[in-house]
Write a protein that holds these residues in place. Sequence first.
Motif, PDB file in Angstrom:
ATOM      1  N   ARG A  92       0.856  -1.188   0.000  1.00 53.58           N
ATOM      2  CA  ARG A  92       0.000   0.000   0.000  1.00 53.58           C
ATOM      3  C   ARG A  92       0.889   1.234   0.000  1.00 53.58           C
ATOM      4  N   GLY A  93       0.459   2.241  -0.760  1.00 48.76           N
ATOM      5  CA  GLY A  93       1.224   3.472  -0.835  1.00 48.76           C
ATOM      6  C   GLY A  93       0.325   4.682  -0.713  1.00 48.76           C
ATOM      7  N   LYS A  94       0.914   5.796  -0.306  1.00 46.94           N
ATOM      8  CA  LYS A  94       0.164   7.033  -0.078  1.00 46.94           C
ATOM      9  C   LYS A  94       0.865   8.178  -0.784  1.00 46.94           C
ATOM     10  N   LYS A  95       0.066   9.072  -1.364  1.00 52.47           N
ATOM     11  CA  LYS A  95       0.579  10.308  -1.945  1.00 52.47           C
ATOM     12  C   LYS A  95      -0.490  11.366  -1.765  1.00 52.47           C
ATOM     13  N   GLY A  96      -0.225  12.333  -0.922  1.00 50.01           N
ATOM     14  CA  GLY A  96      -1.199  13.395  -0.681  1.00 50.01           C
ATOM     15  C   GLY A  96      -2.515  12.833  -0.176  1.00 50.01           C
ATOM     16  N   LEU A 123      -3.903  -3.716  -9.345  1.00 55.49           N
ATOM     17  CA  LEU A 123      -3.512  -2.373  -8.923  1.00 55.49           C
ATOM     18  C   LEU A 123      -4.721  -1.452  -8.900  1.00 55.49           C
ATOM     19  N   GLY A 124      -4.880  -0.730  -7.814  1.00 54.54           N
ATOM     20  CA  GLY A 124      -5.931   0.264  -7.698  1.00 54.54           C
ATOM     21  C   GLY A 124      -5.339   1.574  -7.210  1.00 54.54           C
ATOM     22  N   ILE A 125      -5.693   2.658  -7.887  1.00 56.37           N
ATOM     23  CA  ILE A 125      -5.232   3.997  -7.517  1.00 56.37           C
ATOM     24  C   ILE A 125      -6.462   4.806  -7.118  1.00 56.37           C
ATOM     25  N   TYR A 126      -6.354   5.543  -6.022  1.00 50.85           N
ATOM     26  CA  TYR A 126      -7.507   6.305  -5.542  1.00 50.85           C
ATOM     27  C   TYR A 126      -7.105   7.721  -5.174  1.00 50.85           C
ATOM     28  N   ASP A 127      -8.112   8.561  -5.050  1.00 47.31           N
ATOM     29  CA  ASP A 127      -7.944   9.912  -4.523  1.00 47.31           C
ATOM     30  C   ASP A 127      -9.213  10.235  -3.761  1.00 47.31           C
ATOM     31  N   GLU A 128      -9.150  11.255  -2.901  1.00 48.17           N
ATOM     32  CA  GLU A 128     -10.353  11.649  -2.165  1.00 48.17           C
ATOM     33  C   GLU A 128     -11.471  11.934  -3.150  1.00 48.17           C
ATOM     34  N   PRO A 129     -12.707  11.636  -2.819  1.00 51.41           N
ATOM     35  CA  PRO A 129     -13.202  11.282  -1.491  1.00 51.41           C
ATOM     36  C   PRO A 129     -13.101   9.790  -1.142  1.00 51.41           C
ATOM     37  N   MET A 130     -12.608   8.946  -2.051  1.00 44.11           N
ATOM     38  CA  MET A 130     -12.434   7.538  -1.692  1.00 44.11           C
ATOM     39  C   MET A 130     -11.401   7.441  -0.576  1.00 44.11           C
ATOM     40  N   THR A 131     -11.626   6.518   0.332  1.00 45.80           N
ATOM     41  CA  THR A 131     -10.703   6.337   1.453  1.00 45.80           C
ATOM     42  C   THR A 131      -9.725   5.202   1.151  1.00 45.80           C
ATOM     43  N   PRO A 132      -8.589   5.183   1.849  1.00 43.81           N
ATOM     44  CA  PRO A 132      -7.654   4.071   1.663  1.00 43.81           C
ATOM     45  C   PRO A 132      -8.318   2.720   1.922  1.00 43.81           C
ATOM     46  N   GLY A 133      -9.149   2.657   2.949  1.00 45.99           N
ATOM     47  CA  GLY A 133      -9.821   1.400   3.285  1.00 45.99           C
ATOM     48  C   GLY A 133     -10.732   0.908   2.173  1.00 45.99           C
ATOM     49  N   GLN A 134     -11.429   1.832   1.507  1.00 42.85           N
ATOM     50  CA  GLN A 134     -12.302   1.440   0.401  1.00 42.85           C
ATOM     51  C   GLN A 134     -11.478   0.891  -0.758  1.00 42.85           C
ATOM     52  N   CYS A 135     -10.383   1.559  -1.084  1.00 40.56           N
ATOM     53  CA  CYS A 135      -9.503   1.091  -2.155  1.00 40.56           C
ATOM     54  C   CYS A 135      -8.961  -0.294  -1.820  1.00 40.56           C
ATOM     55  N   ILE A 195     -11.616  -3.069  -2.258  1.00 37.44           N
ATOM     56  CA  ILE A 195     -11.910  -3.394  -3.657  1.00 37.44           C
ATOM     57  C   ILE A 195     -10.790  -4.238  -4.266  1.00 37.44           C
ATOM     58  N   VAL A 196      -9.561  -3.771  -4.122  1.00 38.58           N
ATOM     59  CA  VAL A 196      -8.414  -4.445  -4.742  1.00 38.58           C
ATOM     60  C   VAL A 196      -8.178  -5.819  -4.111  1.00 38.58           C
ATOM     61  N   GLU A 197      -8.194  -5.867  -2.786  1.00 39.57           N
ATOM     62  CA  GLU A 197      -7.860  -7.113  -2.106  1.00 39.57           C
ATOM     63  C   GLU A 197      -8.947  -8.170  -2.250  1.00 39.57           C
ATOM     64  N   ARG A 198     -10.205  -7.761  -2.302  1.00 41.14           N
ATOM     65  CA  ARG A 198     -11.281  -8.744  -2.514  1.00 41.14           C
ATOM     66  C   ARG A 198     -11.144  -9.414  -3.871  1.00 41.14           C
ATOM     67  N   LEU A 199     -10.887  -8.615  -4.911  1.00 44.47           N
ATOM     68  CA  LEU A 199     -10.722  -9.212  -6.237  1.00 44.47           C
ATOM     69  C   LEU A 199      -9.484 -10.102  -6.252  1.00 44.47           C
ATOM     70  N   GLY A 200      -8.406  -9.636  -5.646  1.00 39.37           N
ATOM     71  CA  GLY A 200      -7.194 -10.455  -5.584  1.00 39.37           C
ATOM     72  C   GLY A 200      -7.433 -11.776  -4.881  1.00 39.37           C
ATOM     73  N   ASP A 201      -8.138 -11.735  -3.756  1.00 38.23           N
ATOM     74  CA  ASP A 201      -8.441 -12.969  -3.022  1.00 38.23           C
ATOM     75  C   ASP A 201      -9.286 -13.915  -3.872  1.00 38.23           C
ATOM     76  N   TYR A 202     -10.265 -13.359  -4.587  1.00 34.09           N
ATOM     77  CA  TYR A 202     -11.114 -14.178  -5.458  1.00 34.09           C
ATOM     78  C   TYR A 202     -10.270 -14.841  -6.552  1.00 34.09           C
ATOM     79  N   LEU A 203      -9.398 -14.067  -7.185  1.00 35.39           N
ATOM     80  CA  LEU A 203      -8.572 -14.625  -8.259  1.00 35.39           C
ATOM     81  C   LEU A 203      -7.613 -15.688  -7.730  1.00 35.39           C
ATOM     82  N   ILE A 204      -7.101 -15.496  -6.524  1.00 35.80           N
ATOM     83  CA  ILE A 204      -6.241 -16.519  -5.914  1.00 35.80           C
ATOM     84  C   ILE A 204      -7.033 -17.808  -5.715  1.00 35.80           C
TER      85      ILE A 204
END
Length: 131
Positions: A84-88, A103-115, A118-127
């Motif tokens: 996980r990474g953060k920028k501004g 890979l998922g990239i987000y900006d406000e108003p989306m929160t880090p937790g929401q991103c 989304i990304v980790e659920r799809l990753g878990d499903y694909l695994i």
Amino acid sequence: MSWQAYVDDHLMCEIDGNHLTAAAIVGHDGSVWAQSPNFPQYKPEEITGIMKDFDEPGSLAPTGLFLGGTKYMVIQGEPGVVIRGKKGTGGICVKKTGLSLILGIYDEPMTPGQCNMIVERLGDYLIEQGC
């Protein structure tokens, strides 16, 4: 289901009225399997750096995670599983599956937790599907 459908229907989905800014599924070799229209053009060495951090957790911490020339400060993740990474006011989440990187990239108003969700659920499903 096509790889593009995973991006369009699962990664770019709406959650509490918010969407990821950009998303992609790429192979471990950096080849694009599917991406949103505005996903940044990245350099092969950026994917190589991400893959190295999955093999050697913490290797990106001193330099940051770069994608499309944008530098993200690496924050908490799950070594070998999620970076996980953060920028501004935004950030990035990268989930490694057996064959790909989600890979998922987000900006406000989306929160880090929401991103991350989304990304980790799809990753878990694909695994679970062996991908």
